[in-house]
Design an enzyme around this catalytic site. Sequence first.
Site, PDB file in Angstrom:
ATOM      1  N   GLU A 104       0.842  -1.201   0.000  1.00 53.58           N
ATOM      2  CA  GLU A 104       0.000   0.000   0.000  1.00 53.58           C
ATOM      3  C   GLU A 104       0.874   1.248   0.000  1.00 53.58           C
ATOM      4  O   GLU A 104       1.994   1.219   0.519  1.00 53.58           O
ATOM      5  CB  GLU A 104      -0.867   0.013   1.267  1.00 53.58           C
ATOM      6  CG  GLU A 104      -2.280  -0.477   1.069  1.00 53.58           C
ATOM      7  CD  GLU A 104      -3.172   0.491   0.291  1.00 53.58           C
ATOM      8  OE1 GLU A 104      -2.651   1.368  -0.448  1.00 53.58           O
ATOM      9  OE2 GLU A 104      -4.393   0.360   0.412  1.00 53.58           O
ATOM     10  N   ASP A 105       0.352   2.325  -0.554  1.00 50.73           N
ATOM     11  CA  ASP A 105       1.050   3.601  -0.433  1.00 50.73           C
ATOM     12  C   ASP A 105       0.856   4.170   0.967  1.00 50.73           C
ATOM     13  O   ASP A 105       1.783   4.622   1.608  1.00 50.73           O
ATOM     14  CB  ASP A 105       0.568   4.594  -1.514  1.00 50.73           C
ATOM     15  CG  ASP A 105      -0.954   4.704  -1.597  1.00 50.73           C
ATOM     16  OD1 ASP A 105      -1.665   3.971  -0.879  1.00 50.73           O
ATOM     17  OD2 ASP A 105      -1.436   5.532  -2.391  1.00 50.73           O
ATOM     18  N   ASP A 108      -4.694   4.911   6.016  1.00 50.56           N
ATOM     19  CA  ASP A 108      -5.309   6.100   6.612  1.00 50.56           C
ATOM     20  C   ASP A 108      -6.360   5.620   7.624  1.00 50.56           C
ATOM     21  O   ASP A 108      -6.034   5.368   8.775  1.00 50.56           O
ATOM     22  CB  ASP A 108      -5.890   6.904   5.434  1.00 50.56           C
ATOM     23  CG  ASP A 108      -6.482   8.241   5.802  1.00 50.56           C
ATOM     24  OD1 ASP A 108      -5.877   8.942   6.621  1.00 50.56           O
ATOM     25  OD2 ASP A 108      -7.540   8.601   5.264  1.00 50.56           O
ATOM     26  N   PHE A 157      -2.857  15.741   4.592  1.00 51.89           N
ATOM     27  CA  PHE A 157      -2.978  15.265   3.217  1.00 51.89           C
ATOM     28  C   PHE A 157      -1.662  15.471   2.464  1.00 51.89           C
ATOM     29  O   PHE A 157      -1.105  16.567   2.448  1.00 51.89           O
ATOM     30  CB  PHE A 157      -4.117  15.975   2.488  1.00 51.89           C
ATOM     31  CG  PHE A 157      -4.376  15.387   1.138  1.00 51.89           C
ATOM     32  CD1 PHE A 157      -5.033  14.166   1.004  1.00 51.89           C
ATOM     33  CD2 PHE A 157      -3.928  16.023  -0.016  1.00 51.89           C
ATOM     34  CE1 PHE A 157      -5.245  13.596  -0.240  1.00 51.89           C
ATOM     35  CE2 PHE A 157      -4.139  15.465  -1.275  1.00 51.89           C
ATOM     36  CZ  PHE A 157      -4.803  14.248  -1.373  1.00 51.89           C
ATOM     37  N   ARG A 170       1.110  12.296  -9.076  1.00 45.14           N
ATOM     38  CA  ARG A 170       1.706  11.004  -8.705  1.00 45.14           C
ATOM     39  C   ARG A 170       3.184  10.900  -9.071  1.00 45.14           C
ATOM     40  O   ARG A 170       3.926  10.123  -8.496  1.00 45.14           O
ATOM     41  CB  ARG A 170       0.974   9.852  -9.397  1.00 45.14           C
ATOM     42  CG  ARG A 170      -0.465   9.682  -8.967  1.00 45.14           C
ATOM     43  CD  ARG A 170      -0.991   8.342  -9.441  1.00 45.14           C
ATOM     44  NE  ARG A 170      -2.441   8.250  -9.390  1.00 45.14           N
ATOM     45  CZ  ARG A 170      -3.138   7.907  -8.309  1.00 45.14           C
ATOM     46  NH1 ARG A 170      -2.510   7.641  -7.183  1.00 45.14           N
ATOM     47  NH2 ARG A 170      -4.449   7.830  -8.355  1.00 45.14           N
TER      48      ARG A 170
HETATM   49  P1  IMP Z   1      -7.947   4.051   3.899  1.00 44.74           P
HETATM   50  O1  IMP Z   1      -8.858   3.011   3.327  1.00 44.74           O
HETATM   51  O2  IMP Z   1      -8.708   5.152   4.593  1.00 44.74           O
HETATM   52  O3  IMP Z   1      -6.862   3.488   4.781  1.00 44.74           O
HETATM   53  O4  IMP Z   1      -7.323   4.834   2.703  1.00 44.74           O
HETATM   54  C1  IMP Z   1      -6.362   4.349   1.933  1.00 44.74           C
HETATM   55  C2  IMP Z   1      -6.300   5.049   0.607  1.00 44.74           C
HETATM   56  O5  IMP Z   1      -6.707   6.436   0.641  1.00 44.74           O
HETATM   57  C3  IMP Z   1      -4.847   5.098   0.223  1.00 44.74           C
HETATM   58  O6  IMP Z   1      -4.460   3.917  -0.397  1.00 44.74           O
HETATM   59  C4  IMP Z   1      -4.782   6.314  -0.666  1.00 44.74           C
HETATM   60  O7  IMP Z   1      -5.118   5.960  -1.983  1.00 44.74           O
HETATM   61  C5  IMP Z   1      -5.830   7.253  -0.123  1.00 44.74           C
HETATM   62  N1  IMP Z   1      -5.188   8.271   0.779  1.00 44.74           N
HETATM   63  C6  IMP Z   1      -5.200   8.306   2.120  1.00 44.74           C
HETATM   64  N2  IMP Z   1      -4.527   9.371   2.602  1.00 44.74           N
HETATM   65  C7  IMP Z   1      -4.049  10.038   1.513  1.00 44.74           C
HETATM   66  C8  IMP Z   1      -3.226  11.225   1.340  1.00 44.74           C
HETATM   67  O8  IMP Z   1      -2.792  11.904   2.297  1.00 44.74           O
HETATM   68  N3  IMP Z   1      -2.942  11.549   0.066  1.00 44.74           N
HETATM   69  C9  IMP Z   1      -3.388  10.849  -1.029  1.00 44.74           C
HETATM   70  N4  IMP Z   1      -4.140   9.741  -0.911  1.00 44.74           N
HETATM   71  C10 IMP Z   1      -4.475   9.337   0.345  1.00 44.74           C
HETATM   72 MG    MG Z   2      -4.254   3.583  -2.370  1.00 48.75          MG
END
Ligand code: IMP
Ligand code: MG
Length: 183
Positions: A104-105, A108, A157, A170
């Site tokens: 994963e990148d 969150d 963010f 990106r």
């Molecule tokens: P989660 O399901 O809330 O954990 O979100 C994960 C996905 O939200 C990540 O894989 C990202 O694609 C996107 N995301 C969460 N935070 C950021 C951020 O600060 N910048 C850009 N994309 C984000």
């Molecule tokens: Mg993602």
Amino acid sequence: MEEVTIKGLTFVPYLKEEEILKQVKRVASEIRRDLEPGDAPIFLCVLNGAFVFAADVFREVDVPESEITFIRFKSYEGTQSTGVVKQVMGLTESLEGRTVIIIEDIVDTGVTAQQLRATLKEQNPKSVKMATLLFKPQSLTTGQVPEYVGFEIPSKFIIGYGLDLDGQARGLRDIWVLKDKEK
Ligand code: IMP
Ligand code: MG
């Protein structure tokens, strides 16, 4: 200070490419250390954001038997999580008995991670671990703590190194953070 503007929002420097690549190397060595003899791991890159980190960490792990595949989810609109995770592209290979490493990148809320682990479990893999470049522990609502983390960061963010703002930014080599509003 240096700034970039994407879709009318201003970002300032946060993590330099050099620091990022240092943590990529560390995460890769932890992944390699935890592999069991004979393991041929399959890396599962969560598109779109993880493609840059996945390419770097996969090559750094450098196990000739390892494979990589891709799955696609979407949860963000603009700078906010929608709370709804859509699977946009599925998996074609079987994960039965495999050592799976999710790439994963960023984690969150952990909603994507939770949904993904539930989907993978149905296929009876030998093990599932998650490596993420970035982790926002204060945003976590799901208890989905990743096994391998590049950086723990506050709930701000960010963009660059694969991370986007509505599809843009990106390709930036460094990671940039949304500038706080001036009062
Ligand atoms: P989660 O399901 O809330 O954990 O979100 C994960 C996905 O939200 C990540 O894989 C990202 O694609 C996107 N995301 C969460 N935070 C950021 C951020 O600060 N910048 C850009 N994309 C984000
Ligand atoms: Mg993602």
